[in-house]
Write an enzyme that holds these catalytic residues in place. Sequence first.
Site, short mmCIF file in Angstrom:
data_model
loop_
_atom_site.label_atom_id
_atom_site.label_comp_id
_atom_site.label_asym_id
_atom_site.label_seq_id
_atom_site.Cartn_x
_atom_site.Cartn_y
_atom_site.Cartn_z
N HIS A 75 11.03 6.73 7.69
CA HIS A 75 11.49 6.99 6.50
C HIS A 75 12.94 7.12 6.57
O HIS A 75 13.27 7.58 7.53
CB HIS A 75 10.59 7.99 5.50
CG HIS A 75 9.21 7.90 5.01
ND1 HIS A 75 9.09 7.89 3.83
CD2 HIS A 75 8.38 7.34 5.62
CE1 HIS A 75 7.78 7.49 3.83
NE2 HIS A 75 7.27 7.12 5.01
N ASN A 79 10.53 4.73 2.56
CA ASN A 79 10.40 3.81 3.80
C ASN A 79 11.43 2.86 3.97
O ASN A 79 12.28 2.44 3.08
CB ASN A 79 9.16 2.89 3.54
CG ASN A 79 7.79 3.61 3.61
OD1 ASN A 79 7.43 4.16 4.43
ND2 ASN A 79 7.19 3.39 2.41
N CYS A 105 10.04 9.76 -0.91
CA CYS A 105 9.51 10.90 -0.39
C CYS A 105 9.32 12.07 -1.21
O CYS A 105 10.25 12.39 -1.80
CB CYS A 105 10.59 11.50 0.90
SG CYS A 105 10.31 12.85 1.57
N ARG A 109 0.92 -1.24 -0.02
CA ARG A 109 0.17 0.04 0.10
C ARG A 109 1.07 1.13 -0.09
O ARG A 109 0.95 2.11 -1.02
CB ARG A 109 -0.89 0.03 1.36
CG ARG A 109 -2.10 0.99 0.99
CD ARG A 109 -1.68 2.26 1.44
NE ARG A 109 -1.28 2.72 2.97
CZ ARG A 109 -0.73 3.66 3.16
NH1 ARG A 109 -0.43 4.83 2.60
NH2 ARG A 109 -0.25 3.77 4.54
N ASP A 110 1.51 1.50 1.06
CA ASP A 110 2.46 2.82 1.35
C ASP A 110 3.58 2.76 -0.03
O ASP A 110 3.95 3.90 -0.20
CB ASP A 110 2.89 2.86 2.53
CG ASP A 110 3.39 4.28 2.92
OD1 ASP A 110 2.91 5.25 2.49
OD2 ASP A 110 4.04 4.45 3.76
N HIS A 156 7.09 4.47 12.25
CA HIS A 156 6.94 4.14 10.77
C HIS A 156 8.01 5.37 10.39
O HIS A 156 7.81 6.63 10.20
CB HIS A 156 5.73 4.60 10.48
CG HIS A 156 5.56 4.40 9.14
ND1 HIS A 156 4.68 3.75 8.38
CD2 HIS A 156 5.91 5.02 7.91
CE1 HIS A 156 4.55 3.86 6.95
NE2 HIS A 156 5.50 4.74 6.85
#
Length: 349
Positions: free
Chosen positions: A252, A292, A283, A58-59, A250
Amino acid sequence: MNKVSTHMMRNMYYAVARGGGLEPCYFSTPPRHFTSSINKPVLGNIPEFVKIVEVGPRDGLQNEKQIVPTDVKVRLIQMLVSSGLTVVEATSFVSPKWVPQLADAKDVMEAIRNVGGARFPVLTPNLKGFEAAVAAGAKEVAIFASASESFSKSNINCSIEDSLRRYRDVATAARKLSIPVRGYISCVVGCPTEGAVPPSQVAYVAKELYDMGCFDISLGDTIGVGTPGTVIPMLEEVIDVVPTENLAVHFHDTYGQALSNILVSLQMGISTVDSSVSGLGGCPYAKGASGNVATEDVVYMLNGLGVKTNIDLQKLMLAGDFICKHLGRSPGSKTAVALSKVPAHTSKL
């Protein structure tokens, strides 16, 4: 380096080859960290087990320019579950107008309906998205707020308070159906517009999400500017109002700080970590920056700390290799890159 005897070379593992494929490699033991000399007092009271929430499908894929076919997404999810991951964020029920990469959310959910051994939360931005997710068979959902007013308005077109009101409606509807709700908070240490974000603001949003019933609240460093020096005071504020067992991190890896930030989070009692296979995602506010943190790198670090994840690193690398081949790129995991340089028929150092 000592020569490896024949009986020590019978265990075969796979490393990502320079050509992009996987080639067999032989090690006396799996390519893991040395753990015999860990100084527990120095590391602090890190958890014995860490749950990893895989967000790549997803992300990660929502940030790709090309639209990945549904069957490729489904195969990736199946491979991730096969590696031992028990929570894989599958897709998002956001309007295809805003996220065309995930327009096939309903088809993905139908295809993984009978995949066992894992939970598949999906992102739902509002009540309409929640209803669509439930109709598609979702058993767990996630909502996303921001700790930055500017980012909230640019990302979801409303203020922080308006977003929280919207999510209370989702949480209420979910509670009636006994559907668990996860909460995300973006920009927990820095915002591309406002700069540094006050820890008190993060704590406020976290408490609001917790009070509305979110069982897990993921604290996201959206642009990857955090360091242990900024992450620690943020966590201190949040832990004052939300139990650590209900928190996740979470990070990055834009500035290469993600693993350091994860380690200090573990030392502060956090035991749930979000990550993305092969570092999928990016990003959008830092051109050319990585996104990520790679799940392979997180697992490798945790293995070295003697922390259990129940994830098979080799199978995880296969999943990363699979999606990277489809996307036509090299692995985004430093662990995968390093192991690709390990020649066959050699042992670890």
